[in-house]
Design a protein around this motif. Structure first.
Motif, PDB file in Angstrom:
ATOM      1  N   SER A  33     -13.309  62.697 -73.119  1.00  0.00           N
ATOM      2  CA  SER A  33     -13.421  62.434 -74.546  1.00  0.00           C
ATOM      3  C   SER A  33     -12.180  62.928 -75.283  1.00  0.00           C
ATOM      4  N   GLY A  34     -11.732  62.144 -76.248  1.00  0.00           N
ATOM      5  CA  GLY A  34     -10.605  62.539 -77.093  1.00  0.00           C
ATOM      6  C   GLY A  34      -9.248  62.455 -76.444  1.00  0.00           C
ATOM      7  N   MET A  35      -9.184  61.956 -75.203  1.00  0.00           N
ATOM      8  CA  MET A  35      -7.900  61.823 -74.509  1.00  0.00           C
ATOM      9  C   MET A  35      -7.624  60.338 -74.257  1.00  0.00           C
ATOM     10  N   PRO A  36      -6.778  59.724 -75.068  1.00  0.00           N
ATOM     11  CA  PRO A  36      -6.516  58.288 -74.928  1.00  0.00           C
ATOM     12  C   PRO A  36      -5.741  57.974 -73.649  1.00  0.00           C
ATOM     13  N   ASN A  37      -6.059  56.837 -73.059  1.00  0.00           N
ATOM     14  CA  ASN A  37      -5.318  56.317 -71.901  1.00  0.00           C
ATOM     15  C   ASN A  37      -5.103  57.379 -70.827  1.00  0.00           C
ATOM     16  N   PHE A  38      -6.172  58.081 -70.540  1.00  0.00           N
ATOM     17  CA  PHE A  38      -6.125  59.148 -69.538  1.00  0.00           C
ATOM     18  C   PHE A  38      -7.259  58.940 -68.539  1.00  0.00           C
ATOM     19  N   ALA A  54      -6.516  41.449 -71.627  1.00  0.00           N
ATOM     20  CA  ALA A  54      -7.123  40.191 -72.062  1.00  0.00           C
ATOM     21  C   ALA A  54      -7.428  40.176 -73.556  1.00  0.00           C
ATOM     22  N   HIS A  55      -7.672  41.356 -74.132  1.00  0.00           N
ATOM     23  CA  HIS A  55      -8.017  41.437 -75.543  1.00  0.00           C
ATOM     24  C   HIS A  55      -6.902  42.026 -76.400  1.00  0.00           C
ATOM     25  N   GLY A  56      -5.744  42.261 -75.796  1.00  0.00           N
ATOM     26  CA  GLY A  56      -4.609  42.768 -76.558  1.00  0.00           C
ATOM     27  C   GLY A  56      -4.724  44.218 -76.977  1.00  0.00           C
ATOM     28  N   PHE A  57      -5.533  44.981 -76.274  1.00  0.00           N
ATOM     29  CA  PHE A  57      -5.682  46.394 -76.631  1.00  0.00           C
ATOM     30  C   PHE A  57      -4.585  47.229 -75.973  1.00  0.00           C
ATOM     31  N   SER A  58      -4.119  48.237 -76.684  1.00  0.00           N
ATOM     32  CA  SER A  58      -3.108  49.152 -76.152  1.00  0.00           C
ATOM     33  C   SER A  58      -3.682  50.520 -75.815  1.00  0.00           C
ATOM     34  N   VAL A  59      -4.793  50.866 -76.493  1.00  0.00           N
ATOM     35  CA  VAL A  59      -5.318  52.224 -76.383  1.00  0.00           C
ATOM     36  C   VAL A  59      -6.816  52.173 -76.108  1.00  0.00           C
ATOM     37  N   CYS A  60      -7.261  53.056 -75.212  1.00  0.00           N
ATOM     38  CA  CYS A  60      -8.681  53.212 -74.913  1.00  0.00           C
ATOM     39  C   CYS A  60      -9.008  54.698 -74.903  1.00  0.00           C
ATOM     40  N   CYS A  61     -10.024  55.083 -75.670  1.00  0.00           N
ATOM     41  CA  CYS A  61     -10.369  56.512 -75.749  1.00  0.00           C
ATOM     42  C   CYS A  61     -11.883  56.684 -75.833  1.00  0.00           C
ATOM     43  N   PRO A  62     -12.485  57.482 -74.953  1.00  0.00           N
ATOM     44  CA  PRO A  62     -13.927  57.731 -75.024  1.00  0.00           C
ATOM     45  C   PRO A  62     -14.277  58.608 -76.232  1.00  0.00           C
ATOM     46  N   GLN A  63     -15.367  58.282 -76.893  1.00  0.00           N
ATOM     47  CA  GLN A  63     -15.823  59.042 -78.053  1.00  0.00           C
ATOM     48  C   GLN A  63     -17.319  59.307 -77.893  1.00  0.00           C
ATOM     49  N   PRO A  64     -17.728  60.559 -77.638  1.00  0.00           N
ATOM     50  CA  PRO A  64     -19.151  60.841 -77.402  1.00  0.00           C
ATOM     51  C   PRO A  64     -19.949  60.813 -78.698  1.00  0.00           C
ATOM     52  N   PRO A  65     -21.243  60.515 -78.618  1.00  0.00           N
ATOM     53  CA  PRO A  65     -22.096  60.582 -79.810  1.00  0.00           C
ATOM     54  C   PRO A  65     -22.206  62.019 -80.309  1.00  0.00           C
ATOM     55  N   ASP A  66     -22.359  62.174 -81.605  1.00  0.00           N
ATOM     56  CA  ASP A  66     -22.368  63.515 -82.208  1.00  0.00           C
ATOM     57  C   ASP A  66     -23.527  64.369 -81.724  1.00  0.00           C
ATOM     58  N   SER A  67     -24.660  63.757 -81.446  1.00  0.00           N
ATOM     59  CA  SER A  67     -25.873  64.530 -81.161  1.00  0.00           C
ATOM     60  C   SER A  67     -26.071  64.834 -79.673  1.00  0.00           C
ATOM     61  N   MET A  68     -25.148  64.421 -78.835  1.00  0.00           N
ATOM     62  CA  MET A  68     -25.360  64.568 -77.393  1.00  0.00           C
ATOM     63  C   MET A  68     -25.200  66.018 -76.941  1.00  0.00           C
ATOM     64  N   SER A  69     -26.161  66.491 -76.153  1.00  0.00           N
ATOM     65  CA  SER A  69     -26.039  67.828 -75.574  1.00  0.00           C
ATOM     66  C   SER A  69     -25.172  67.765 -74.324  1.00  0.00           C
ATOM     67  N   THR A  70     -24.581  68.876 -73.948  1.00  0.00           N
ATOM     68  CA  THR A  70     -23.687  68.917 -72.792  1.00  0.00           C
ATOM     69  C   THR A  70     -24.142  69.962 -71.782  1.00  0.00           C
ATOM     70  N   GLU A  71     -23.629  69.811 -70.564  1.00  0.00           N
ATOM     71  CA  GLU A  71     -23.963  70.700 -69.464  1.00  0.00           C
ATOM     72  C   GLU A  71     -22.692  71.005 -68.682  1.00  0.00           C
ATOM     73  N   PRO A  72     -22.718  72.003 -67.784  1.00  0.00           N
ATOM     74  CA  PRO A  72     -21.535  72.284 -66.960  1.00  0.00           C
ATOM     75  C   PRO A  72     -21.152  71.070 -66.123  1.00  0.00           C
ATOM     76  N   PHE A  73     -19.857  70.935 -65.849  1.00  0.00           N
ATOM     77  CA  PHE A  73     -19.337  69.791 -65.111  1.00  0.00           C
ATOM     78  C   PHE A  73     -19.868  69.747 -63.689  1.00  0.00           C
ATOM     79  N   LEU A  74     -19.934  70.925 -63.030  1.00  0.00           N
ATOM     80  CA  LEU A  74     -20.417  71.012 -61.648  1.00  0.00           C
ATOM     81  C   LEU A  74     -21.786  71.672 -61.613  1.00  0.00           C
TER      82      LEU A  74
END
Length: 500
Positions: free
Chosen positions: A381-386, A417-437
C-alpha cells in the motif's frame, strides 16, 4: 536523493533486485510475456543463486522437493528430489544460459535507496558499485532479493563465549579451510541448517552433538521420488514433470491441512515415524516432541533418515537443555552437564530484513515499511509501481514465483492497454491488519516489527496456499477496486532516457 530526471541516467521499464531464484524467474517471465519491456537485474554479490551460492556449509540442500521448488517452465531432471546446493546452482545456471538472461545481470550492484517521483512516474534508484555511487531510473521496481541479511546470520549473546579456546563458526560464514575430521563438534540449534549439518559432519567428525533448547518436528522423507523418476520413460519428460509437480503440490497442501485441522493426530504420526528410525528405548519425547503443533513452524525434512541413522550409529547425539555459559572446553548447561567440543557451530538462525534493507521514499517522504499493507502478496500500500517476491513458508518458495510473475506481467499489459502509467494499492480505511507472517519461528518473531502488515480479508491477506493463489493470481483479473491507476499527463512526461 535528488529525484530530478536526467536523460543521462540509464532507464529500464522494470528494475529487478536480486539474481537468485526469484529474480531469475522474474526475468524469464518478463522476457516471455512482456517482450517489449526493458529490464535489468541488480545483484549485490558476484554470482547468481542467492541463498544457494551464499551458503557453503557441509551438506547444504533443499528442504522442499525440487519438482515444486524448481520453475514450472523448466523441468527438474536430477534423480534427487531433495537436492544439494550444487545441483540447484547447476539448474539455475542452465536456466540463465538457456534464456539469455546473463546479459541483463549487473553483478556487484547493491541498491542503497529508491525514490519515487509522481511527476516523472518512475523510481530513481541509487546503487553502490565498486565503491562508487551510480543512479538508474525505472518505471517499476521489483524487489526479488529474499528476506534475510546476507552479511550476518543471527547469533544470540552467549555468556562466556570469549572463554572458549576452540573455533566458533556460524553456517552463514563457513570457513573454506575448516578441518573437523576426527574432532568433537557441537552444533547449537535444531532447525533445517542443524539437521543438515549433523549427518554431513558426522561422516568424518569424531562425534557431533546437536544441542537444542527445545525440539523441532522432524520428518523422514526419501531423497528420490520414485514416481517422478519412472514417469519420463512412460509419458515423456514434460508431461511427467507436470504430473509430478501437481502430485507434490497436492501432497504438500494435504499434509499442511492435516496438521492444521488434526494437530494431535499429526503429532502422533510424526512421533511414530521418528520412533521407527531411532534405537529402542530412545527418549523420543524428550528430544523429538515439540511444545507447539505441527506447522506452527516449518517441519524439518530428514532426507533418507540421515540424521536418525547418524544417531543410531553413535556418530551423533542430541541434547535438549539450555546453555548456562561457555567454558574453555565447551559449554556448560543449566543442568550442570558440560559438553566438550573442539568446534562449536552456532546454527541459531537468520536475521530477516525487509526488502533488502533499501531505503524507500515516495515524493520525498520516507516509506515506513511496517506501516504498509501487503496487497495480493506482492505489492504494498502507498508504494506506486512497486512489486516484491515472498514465497510460501509452508511449501516450496518457488511455487509463488511463477504465479506472481505471471500476474505482474498481466498487470503491465493491462496498464499499457488502458494508457496507465502508475498503479498503487490503496487499502480501505476500516480494514484491520495482522502480522505479515503467521508462523511462530524465532526468525519470524524477531523481525515482525520490521515487516509489512497483512489485511484480515480479501486481496490484502497474504495467502499461504498455492490453490488459493492460483485462482487469485493466475485465473483472477488484475484490475481491482483497491488499485489506483493513473495516467501521466503528457505535459509532465520526462524525456526518453538513455538505455544501455
Amino acid at each position: 536523493m535528488n529525484a530530478s530526471h536526467s536523460s543521462s541516467i540509464e532507464h529500464v521499464d522494470v528494475l529487478i533486485v536480486g539474481a537468485g531464484i526469484s529474480g531469475i524467474g522474474a526475468a524469464y517471465y518478463l522476457q516471455t510475456m512482456q517482450r517489449g519491456k526493458s529490464f535489468a537485474i541488480l545483484e549485490a554479490r558476484a554470482d547468481i543463486g542467492g541463498t544457494w551460492d551464499l551458503f557453503r556449509y557441509p551438506g547444504i540442500r533443499s528442504d522442499s522437493d525440487l519438482h515444486t521448488f524448481s520453475y514450472e517452465f523448466k523441468a527438474w531432471e536430477n534423480e534427487k528430489a531433495i537436492a544439494s546446493a550444487d545441483a540447484i546452482m547447476s539448474y539455475l545456471r542452465e536456466t540463465v544460459a538457456e534464456n539469455g538472461i546473463e546479459k541483463s545481470i549487473r553483478f556487484g550492484h547493491r541498491v542503497i535507496d529508491a525514490a519515487w517521483s509522481t511527476r516523472d512516474a518512475r523510481w530513481l534508484v541509487e546503487i553502490e558499485h565498486l565503491g562508487e555511487r551510480i543512479t538508474m531510473s525505472c518505471g517499476w521496481f521489483f524487489c526479488a532479493g529474499g528476506y534475510y541479511r546476507y552479511d550476518a546470520g543471527y547469533t544470540p549473546e552467549f555468556p562466556g563465549q570469549q572463554r572458549f579456546t576452540g573455533e566458533i563458526v556460524h553456517p552463514q560464514h563457513w570457513p573454506e579451510d575448516l578441518d573437523y575430521a576426527g574432532k568433537r563438534v557441537l552444533i547449537i540449534g535444531s532447525g533445517a541448517t542443524a539437521v543438515t549439518l549433523v549427518p554431513a559432519m558426522a561422516e568424518t567428525a569424531g562425534h557431533v552433538t546437536m544441542l537444542q533448547r527445545s525440539p523441532t518436528y522432524m520428518v523422514p522423507v526419501p531423497s528420490e521420488d520414485r514416481i517422478a523418476n519412472a514417469l519420463p520413460k512412460l509419458i515423456g519428460r514434460d508431461r511427467a514433470y507436470a504430473v509430478t509437480r501437481r502430485k507434490n503440490i497436492t501432497r504438500q497442501r494435504l499434509i499442511w491441512r492435516f496438521c492444521q485441522q488434526h494437530p494431535r493426530a499429526a503429532r502422533r504420526l510424526i512421533r511414530h515415524l521418528n520412533a521407527k528410525q531411532l534405537p529402542a528405548g530412545y527418549p523420543i519425547d524428550k528430544h523429538f516432541k515439540p511444545a507447539y503443533n505441527p506447522w506452527d513452524q516449518r517441519l524439518c525434512a530428514v532426507p533418507d533418515s540421515d540424521l536418525f541413522k547418524a544417531i543410531r550409529d553413535g556418530r551423533a547425539s542430541v541434547v535438549t537443555d539450555q546453555i548456562d555459559t561457555f567454558t574453555e572446553r565447551g559449554v556448560r548447561l543449566q543442568s550442570g552437564q558440560e559438553l566438550e567440543a573442539d568446534i562449536i557451530v552456532t546454527a541459531t538462525g537468520l536475521n530477516l530484513v525487509a526488502l533488502g534493507g533499501i531505503d524507500f521514499s515516495v515524493d520525498g517522504v520516507p516509506v515506513d515499511i511496517p506501516e504498509t499493507v501487503a496487497f495480493k502478496g506482492f505489492m504494498l500500500s502507498g508504494m506506486p509501481n512497486f512489486a516484491y517476491m515472498f514465497g510460501y513458508t509452508n511449501s516450496s518458495w518457488t511455487l509463488k514465483v511463477g504465479l506472481v510473475c505471471e500476474h505482474f506481467c498481466r498487470l503491465l499489459a493491462h496498464m499499457d492497454a488502458h494508457g496507465f502509467s502508475v498503479c498503487c494499492p490503496q487499502p480501505p480505511d476500516s480494514m484491520s491488519t495482522e502480522p505479515f507472517l503467521e508462523i511462530t519461528s524465532g526468525y519470524a518473531q524477531r523481525a515482525a516489527a520490521q515487516l509489512p502488515k497483512q489485511g484480515s480479508e480479501g486481496p490484502w491477506r497474504t495467502n499461504m496456499e498455492y490453490r488459493i493463489d492460483r485462482k487469485l493470481l493466475r485465473e483472477g483479473p488484475v484490475d481491482d477496486d483497491n488499485l489506483r491507476f493513473t495516467k501521466a499527463a503528457a505535459a509532465v512526461l520526462p524525456e526518453p532516457a538513455l538505455t544501455g
